[in-house]
Design a protein around this motif. Sequence first.
Motif: not given
Length: 190
Positions: A96-107, A121-127, A144-147
């Motif tokens: 898949c092409i997921l450019r510029m998407s955000s998974f911010f703070n998601l588990n 892609v934004d994975f900030v604070s995601a688990n 950043s702050q990503t598990n």
Amino acid sequence: MISEVNIDKEFTDLEMQDSDFKFYEFDSCIFKDCDFSNSDFKGADFKDCQFFNCNFSMVGFENTSFKEVLFKNCKMLGINFQSINDFLLSFKFDHCILRMSSFFNLNISETEFINCDLNEVDFVSANLSKSVFDSCDLKKAVFSQTNLEKADFTTSINFAINPAENKLKKAKFSSVTLSGLLAHLDIEVV
């Protein structure tokens, strides 16, 4: 055509750009070669669904549920996944092409990203613990702050992950791409 409740249906070659699918339900449905770009799926529920060669660019997924959903060869530019319903959340992305998407703070632990374009892609604070990034391009992806504990990056490229800002215990990396863990130090690895 698509109705508000859809069970065991297959949809092919739908041109549904800028459409409203708020609170629609999809159970065990298959979608092939459909274009849903700029559509609104607010509150929609997808359970055991599969999407092949579909376009979801700029789609609204506010409070949308994904339970055991596969996206294969889909274009998903600029998707804000951070606003989805995370109850029993489970999805997989393959080619898949997921450019510029955000998974911010998601588990989204144990999520599989297989051969995906994850540029910016934004994975900030995601688990993302136990997740697999198999042959993914992570250029300018933000961690950043990503598990990332027990996550597998062994075949992925172009990532820049600061070990001081993320949880990396038992994460897997290839020795060839270890420089991605040192990028924040502004040093040259030769």
